[in-house]
Design a protein around this motif. Structure first.
Motif, short mmCIF file in Angstrom:
data_model
loop_
_atom_site.label_atom_id
_atom_site.label_comp_id
_atom_site.label_asym_id
_atom_site.label_seq_id
_atom_site.Cartn_x
_atom_site.Cartn_y
_atom_site.Cartn_z
N LYS B 48 0.84 -1.24 0.03
CA LYS B 48 -0.11 0.13 0.13
C LYS B 48 0.78 1.35 0.05
O LYS B 48 0.26 2.42 -0.17
CB LYS B 48 -0.83 0.02 1.43
CG LYS B 48 -2.18 -0.76 1.08
CD LYS B 48 -3.55 -0.44 2.06
CE LYS B 48 -3.44 -1.58 2.84
NZ LYS B 48 -4.08 -1.24 4.03
N ASN B 51 1.45 2.78 -3.87
CA ASN B 51 0.48 3.82 -4.32
C ASN B 51 -0.11 4.61 -3.49
O ASN B 51 -1.03 5.38 -3.61
CB ASN B 51 -0.60 3.21 -5.20
CG ASN B 51 -1.42 2.42 -4.26
OD1 ASN B 51 -1.37 2.06 -3.23
ND2 ASN B 51 -2.64 2.11 -4.93
N TYR B 81 -3.26 11.48 -6.85
CA TYR B 81 -4.17 10.87 -7.73
C TYR B 81 -3.56 10.14 -8.79
O TYR B 81 -4.30 9.35 -9.37
CB TYR B 81 -5.21 11.97 -7.96
CG TYR B 81 -5.64 12.58 -6.81
CD1 TYR B 81 -6.48 11.84 -5.59
CD2 TYR B 81 -5.42 13.84 -6.50
CE1 TYR B 81 -6.56 12.33 -4.46
CE2 TYR B 81 -5.71 14.50 -5.21
CZ TYR B 81 -6.42 13.40 -4.35
OH TYR B 81 -6.82 14.33 -2.97
N ARG B 84 -1.80 6.79 -8.31
CA ARG B 84 -2.43 5.89 -7.96
C ARG B 84 -3.27 5.58 -9.56
O ARG B 84 -3.67 4.44 -9.75
CB ARG B 84 -3.73 6.18 -7.11
CG ARG B 84 -3.33 6.30 -5.70
CD ARG B 84 -4.53 6.44 -4.69
NE ARG B 84 -3.62 6.93 -3.29
CZ ARG B 84 -4.25 7.80 -2.36
NH1 ARG B 84 -5.46 8.22 -2.87
NH2 ARG B 84 -3.82 8.32 -1.39
N LYS B 85 -3.39 6.32 -10.37
CA LYS B 85 -3.80 5.95 -11.70
C LYS B 85 -2.73 5.35 -12.45
O LYS B 85 -2.98 4.33 -13.10
CB LYS B 85 -3.99 7.48 -12.52
CG LYS B 85 -4.09 7.23 -14.00
CD LYS B 85 -4.74 8.33 -14.41
CE LYS B 85 -5.12 8.69 -15.87
NZ LYS B 85 -4.31 8.53 -16.48
N VAL B 87 -0.42 3.50 -10.82
CA VAL B 87 0.04 2.21 -10.01
C VAL B 87 -1.63 1.83 -9.30
O VAL B 87 -1.80 2.31 -8.15
CB VAL B 87 0.95 2.57 -8.74
CG1 VAL B 87 1.30 1.48 -8.01
CG2 VAL B 87 2.19 3.36 -9.46
N GLY B 88 -2.16 1.07 -10.20
CA GLY B 88 -3.34 0.55 -9.83
C GLY B 88 -3.37 -0.57 -8.67
O GLY B 88 -2.38 -1.13 -8.39
N MET B 89 -4.55 -0.80 -8.24
CA MET B 89 -4.56 -1.97 -7.11
C MET B 89 -5.80 -2.55 -7.25
O MET B 89 -7.00 -2.40 -7.48
CB MET B 89 -4.67 -0.97 -5.92
CG MET B 89 -4.45 -1.83 -4.46
SD MET B 89 -3.57 -0.93 -3.24
CE MET B 89 -3.09 -2.30 -2.29
N ALA B 161 -9.19 -2.03 -13.00
CA ALA B 161 -7.95 -1.03 -12.70
C ALA B 161 -7.27 -0.94 -14.03
O ALA B 161 -6.67 0.28 -14.02
CB ALA B 161 -7.18 -2.17 -11.85
N VAL B 164 -7.73 2.49 -16.49
CA VAL B 164 -7.13 3.95 -16.46
C VAL B 164 -5.71 3.66 -16.87
O VAL B 164 -4.72 4.70 -16.66
CB VAL B 164 -7.13 4.41 -15.01
CG1 VAL B 164 -8.47 4.73 -14.48
CG2 VAL B 164 -6.37 3.32 -14.10
#
Ligand SMILES: Nc1ncnc2c1ncn2[C@@H]1O[C@H](COP(=O)(O)OP(=O)(O)O)[C@@H](O)[C@H]1O
Ligand SMILES: [Mg+2]
Lengths: 294, 251
Positions: B48, B51, B81, B84-85, B87-89, B161, B164
């Protein structure tokens, strides 16, 4: 323990003592239900029987006139609608916003606990106290006089706890996985709340709203000092600054001060009907949402 | 080899609880890196931070450095933001939103400003194809995602995921809630995705790590005990504790 001490499965009835006890208990409960139902029906029937002879289109659609000596409750109906509507428009953003802040933004759990405790307490305060404070603060300190606006604001303060609580409860039922999922895709917090959390909570918020509206409809103590007693008809704009009685306040005035019990019962019947309508709406909405979810 | 995450002397605390100690590792691009170790050793915590999902927990404090494509992401004011776009989860428990299949996939692109209907249609179709679930779901795009089976939901979450267009996929025990058939489907999918994405996957399942990963990192009580090629870890581990763990002596 020996085998023959076990109760036989063939034996149909209970031993006499236990059977008597069980019957007595059942009769007691039936009696309780009977009394409750009888009371409710008596109340409703009594109100309707006293009200129906005086019901007329005229009483519903006119204002009272001393010149002609007629009585009408139209102003009271309109005042009630106006007051409830104004209060809801103000209280919704406030209460929902506060609940969102508490549940989604607040970092300090201690602060949240303190505020939640305060909200709980506020919810239990007798409404006459809201009336007193509303009179001193809105009517006198903010010089709004006794007016529908002051009454609405008092109702707003009174129903904020209901809205906050019901909204918070439904926010808490939204699984955290939804929030993580949205954050993980790069949502900012408000975007996540608007697009994922709030759509899940609409039912809770609407239910809270209907509950609050129901409570406002039945409110009189908080409005006696703040919204006043006038039975005049106003325009939409100037109405907000004029004094006006709601149905419940009018009922009090007619019954207690003028001894006009006929009108009081007519108003009571109108309130009963409004009560049925809000309850029905709440239930119908609940059923509707259940259907959509399936 | 090209590095996508370069972790140096990284430490993490939950309040006073020192949960990750001085982690050093280089995560390779277009490879599958498996994180293994007993429960509570810090695998989820570590993944976690890649990202910055840990930002959401107020008590977390970080030190050291993690560079994503050369950019510092620890305690720096990058745009999380956008991070996280890229590095997706994918989470342990499938978490589709209570919306239609289509809206689930379109959620990410819409969040990042794509409104054009035909562009969204293309993205939805491509993401579902990439997640190898298009054929199963093409007639159910308007149905609620909550009605899908657990395995379908998880592949939907992977498609969501992918929508994006990330660089990296972080997966935290993505198959632990699924049956064996769904699990093998997801494993195949992950192997396939490696061509275009870098993947970091937490797993409880040793065989899964062997089957799909190129590199394996073994965590124990907040330490990164050993990090090496998967073949090496499972055939000739250099640390006694790794050997004990993979041979099932504890965990
Ligand atoms: N939100 C949290 N707040 C405080 N401590 C946490 C939190 N999440 C995890 N921890 C602690 O961090 C350690 C590592 O947990 P975690 O990363 O979930 O382990 P794993 O995923 O390897 O099972 C555990 O000791 C756990 O108690
Ligand atoms: Mg974990």
């Amino acid at each position: 323990m020996s085998d023959n001490a076990k109760p036989s499965l063939q034996q149909k009835s209970l031993p006499f003592g236990r059977s008597l006890y069980s019957h007595a208990l059942q009769s007691c409960m039936l009696l309780c239900i009977g009394i409750t139902v009888a009371l409710v029906f008596f109340l409703i029937l009594y109100i309707l029987i006293r009200a129906i002879p005086y019901f007329s289109w005229e009483i519903l659609t006119t204002k009272p006139s001393y010149l002609r000596g007629t009585i009408g409750v139209l102003p009271d109906i309109l005042n009630t609608i106006y007051l409830v509507f104004t209060a809801l428009v103000i209280v919704l953003p406030l209460g929902v916003g506060a609940a969102i802040y508490l549940n989604e933004y607040a970092k300090s759990q201690k602060l949240v606990k303190v505020i939640e405790y305060a909200v709980e307490t506020l919810a239990g305060i007798p409404s006459i106290i809201y009336g007193l404070v509303g009179m001193l603060f809105f009517c006198q300190f903010l010089s709004l006089q006794t007016s529908l606006l002051a009454g609405s604001l008092t109702l707003v303060i009174m129903s904020i706890p209901v809205i906050i609580r019901t909204t918070q409860e439904s926010l808490k039922t939204v699984p955290n996985g939804y929030r993580e999922g949205a954050f993980g895709l790069g949502s900012a917090r408000w975007h996540m709340i608007r697009t994922v959390v709030l759509p899940c909570c609409i039912d809770g918020i609407v239910t809270g709203c209907i509950l609050a509206a129901g409570r406002m409809l039945g409110e009189s103590a908080a409005l006696l000092f703040t919204a006043g007693f006038a039975h005049a008809l106003h325009g939409y704009i100037d109405g907000i600054t004029s004094s006006g009685a709601t149905l419940t306040v009018a009922l009090y005035v007619y019954a207690k001060e003028q001894g006009e019990f006929e009108v009081a019962f007519v108003i009571a019947a109108i309130l009963l009907v409004l009560c049925f309508i809000t309850n029905y709406l709440a239930q119908a909405y609940g059923r509707h949402m259940k259907k959509i979810k399936q | 080899m090209e590095t996508i995450f370069d972790v140096e002397n990284f430490n993490l605390w939950y309040g006073d609880n020192h949960a990750l100690h001085n982690i050093n590792m280089k995560i390779e691009k277009n490879a599958i890196t498996a994180l293994i170790g007993p429960s509570g050793c810090g695998k989820s915590t570590f993944i976690k931070t890649l990202n910055r999902m840990n930002d959401l927990i107020p008590s977390v404090k970080l030190s050291g450095s993690i560079r994503y494509r050369g950019q510092e992401i620890v305690n720096s004011d990058i745009n999380v933001y956008n991070l996280r776009k890229e590095v997706g989860m994918v989470f342990q428990k499938p978490n589709p939103f209570p919306m239609s299949v289509y809206d689930n996939i379109a959620y990410g692109p819409r969040t990042h400003g794509i409104k054009n209907k035909s562009q969204l249609n293309d993205i939805v179709e491509k993401s579902l194809r990439d997640a190898a679930i298009f054929d199963e779901l093409k007639d159910r795009l308007k149905d609620s995602a909550l009605g899908l089976s657990g395995g379908q939901q998880q592949r939907l979450c992977i498609a969501r995921a992918l929508a994006v267009k990330p660089d990296v996929l972080l997966m935290d025990e993505p198959t632990s809630a699924l049956d064996p058939i769904s699990t093998s489907k997801i494993e195949e999918l992950v192997l396939d995705l490696k061509k275009e994405y870098s993947i970091v996957i937490v797993t409880h399942n040793m065989q899964q790590a062997v089957r799909i990963s190129d590199y394996t990192a073994f965590f124990l009580l907040g330490d990164l005990v050993e990090f090496d090629k998967t073949d090496k870890i499972f055939s000739k581990p250099s640390d006694k504790r790794t050997e004990d763990y993979i041979t099932g002596r504890f965990g």
